[in-house]
Design a protein around this motif. Sequence first.
Motif, short mmCIF file in Angstrom:
data_model
loop_
_atom_site.label_atom_id
_atom_site.label_comp_id
_atom_site.label_asym_id
_atom_site.label_seq_id
_atom_site.Cartn_x
_atom_site.Cartn_y
_atom_site.Cartn_z
N GLY A 27 0.76 -1.35 -0.16
CA GLY A 27 0.22 0.01 -0.09
C GLY A 27 0.75 1.35 -0.02
N LEU A 28 1.86 1.30 0.98
CA LEU A 28 2.77 2.37 0.91
C LEU A 28 3.19 2.55 -0.43
N ALA A 29 3.85 1.37 -0.92
CA ALA A 29 4.44 1.66 -2.45
C ALA A 29 3.68 2.24 -3.38
N LEU A 30 2.41 2.01 -3.19
CA LEU A 30 1.28 2.53 -4.22
C LEU A 30 1.09 4.02 -3.91
N VAL A 31 1.09 4.36 -2.59
CA VAL A 31 1.00 5.64 -2.39
C VAL A 31 1.84 6.48 -2.86
N ALA A 32 3.41 5.90 -2.73
CA ALA A 32 4.66 6.70 -3.29
C ALA A 32 4.50 6.84 -4.82
N VAL A 33 3.73 5.81 -5.36
CA VAL A 33 3.67 5.94 -6.93
C VAL A 33 2.81 7.01 -7.19
N GLY A 34 1.71 6.97 -6.54
CA GLY A 34 0.64 7.94 -6.84
C GLY A 34 1.26 9.18 -6.52
N ALA A 35 2.03 9.60 -5.31
CA ALA A 35 2.47 10.94 -5.21
C ALA A 35 3.40 11.32 -6.23
N PHE A 36 4.39 10.48 -6.49
CA PHE A 36 5.47 10.64 -7.64
C PHE A 36 4.77 11.13 -8.83
N VAL A 63 -4.23 10.32 -7.98
CA VAL A 63 -5.22 10.78 -6.53
C VAL A 63 -5.82 9.21 -6.36
N LEU A 64 -6.50 8.58 -7.43
CA LEU A 64 -7.01 7.34 -7.05
C LEU A 64 -6.44 6.42 -6.60
N LEU A 65 -5.29 6.18 -7.24
CA LEU A 65 -4.09 5.40 -6.78
C LEU A 65 -3.43 5.53 -5.21
N LEU A 66 -3.37 6.78 -5.08
CA LEU A 66 -2.87 7.28 -3.83
C LEU A 66 -3.78 6.82 -2.68
N VAL A 67 -5.15 7.24 -3.01
CA VAL A 67 -6.04 6.68 -1.89
C VAL A 67 -6.16 5.31 -1.85
N LEU A 68 -6.37 4.53 -3.07
CA LEU A 68 -6.43 3.07 -2.85
C LEU A 68 -5.23 2.40 -2.08
N GLY A 69 -3.97 2.92 -2.37
CA GLY A 69 -2.73 2.56 -1.58
C GLY A 69 -2.76 2.91 0.06
N ALA A 70 -3.32 3.79 0.11
CA ALA A 70 -3.50 4.38 1.59
C ALA A 70 -4.52 3.34 2.19
N VAL A 71 -5.68 3.32 1.79
CA VAL A 71 -6.66 2.43 2.24
C VAL A 71 -5.97 0.80 2.39
#
Lengths: 166, 505
Positions: A27-36, A63-71
């Motif tokens: 999840g954290l990695a997806l957040v990182a990708v989204g933020a990047f 933003v969608l990816l960031l949210v999903l990663g966070a969830v």
Amino acid sequence: MTDAPSRLSEKSVFPKWIRGPQDFIGGLALVAVGAFALWASSDLQGMQGFSFGAGTAPRIFAVLLLVLGAVLAITAVLVDGEPMAKFHWRGPLFVSLAILCFAVSIRPLGLIVSAFASFLIAALGTPETRWKETIIVATALTTACSLLFPYALGLPIPLYPSFLIR
Amino acid sequence: MLDLFSNLALGFQVAASPVNLGLCLIGALVGTLVGVLPGIGTIATVAMLLPITFGLPPVGALIMLAGIYYGAQYGGSTTSILVNIPGEAGSVVTALDGFQMAKQGRAGPALAIAAIGSFFAGCAATVLIAVLGAPLTKLALAFGPAEYFSLMVLGLIFAVVLAKGSVLKAIAMIVFGLLLSMVGSDIETGASRMTFGIPELADGLGFATVAMGVFGFAEIIRNLDTGAESDRQLVQQKITGLMPTRKDLRDSAPAIARGTVLGSILGILPGGGAVIASFAAYTLEKKISRDPKRFGRGAIEGVAAPESANNAAAQTSFIPLLTLGIPPNAVMALMVGAMTIHGIVPGPQVMQKQPELVWGMIASMWIGNLMLLIINLPLVGIWVRLLRVPYRLLFPAIVVFCAIGIYSVNNAPMDVVLAGVFGLVGYWLVKHDFEPAPLLLGMVLGPLMEENLRRALLISRGDATVFVTRPLSATLLAIAAGLLILAVLPSLRRKRDEVFVESES
């Protein structure tokens, strides 16, 4: 589900409150990708009135990816999940090196050198390699590829090192 | 009805030309050859062999690719029957009973039934494509951008529901794919997006590049984890007698029929395709069998049903691609890539403007299936010999071959590097239990979704309610929402997981 015995208590580098390290890191990695992606698309034009700018869709998806990663990461804290899988280094390292070697050498050195070298480097990826047979197969494969791609299929791939041709 | 026959006649006329027949044969043979190799799935096979079709005219290239596709599938089943290592996900369940049959010395009948079942399913699916093609094309022409967008949302949700594992993670993978598809030049404004000044990225991430990385390289790396020679129990018995007995035929005939029907339906659904079809068919057979205990111990129905289902699904998954221009799964997404290279934009227009292309391909599917039946049974001996090649020699060869393949797409060394990077990404995804297939689907549908979303909102002058006020679009979205809710409901989730449980046993 919640009172399942924790498999991660032994030898886990993760603190106890992370109950599913596999998903937590995922999840954290997806957040990182989204933020990047948000940062990378920040210079693009946004909405203009009701028409999309170049940056609108990338930002929506980021933003969608960031949210999903966070969830996903939050779920991993709340619910028990899988421990981290074991990563090996030998296979990934040598296969990547072989690919890199091919990419770097195909233009200047041509298919024969490049394919042969990449084959040998990739073979390092497993301790089971026996060098005699590997070299024989590498030679055969290089020959086959040199006939197949440039001649039989007519693809414009250089065969010999470019300094020899010039 | 008359249309149907004239269309099929046109198709056979195109497909039966000597050149196209030859291409179909080569495709099916090469596809089987690569598909037989353990650890190379259908997607990797198609991606790997894509470059060899570049030099051909469009019709020939597509016919050959289709041949490669079902050849690869057939090769996969051969591997799972003989080695208990499924060559691809679609034949995982075939290995359950197929390998047991092989151990009992009945590899011949198992292989024969797989081929016969596939052929029957292929015939049925070909007719279905021909019947559904024209009406669906008419429907597609009535679609506006809003409907297209909603249809793609529905397709992606289907992919999520039918995928294995966590719904949340599958959705995340789709969005990751959508995001990856945004790299490159924006179609409308020409602005370069997230390219970091790398000129090779200006055209976007190549679909074949990512597919080869995530499915080809990642798979090789993952196989190396477990040690190159791990449990390959090749059947040592000599294969004697290919012909199934009369009892075998009687037992498997209804299973083939049921598998065909189930596979045809699941193939049309977006996100479904061959894998889910074979799982579902196997589960169905086990459920309705009078003696379920026979399954897993060499029941011939356990080979017949999934093999028919996955072949039927493989073919009917061409329907959404050819009529609506929407690839329902990753292999079809690769077909889009191939078509684009030849300057063809799949969709209803192709069906009308280039009928010889579409119908030629459909007819060639039937011919290809016939060829598989005729050539593969005698060639089983060769495939077995191929399976004896140790993985330690096989995998470096696959790495080199894939690298050459990717390089030849654009003659760009950068593509090879990118595929390597995506290989590592794919390895990481697998280790974190993310499915790579939805990622690929998202990547293909990304540009289409953006374009239709853009157009829909432009036409409605920025009014986002257009998606729910237009009846067709609203219906599609409602189905999507309903499916998603069902998928996260605990009771259905358990059922869904049950279907996949077979693969882990």
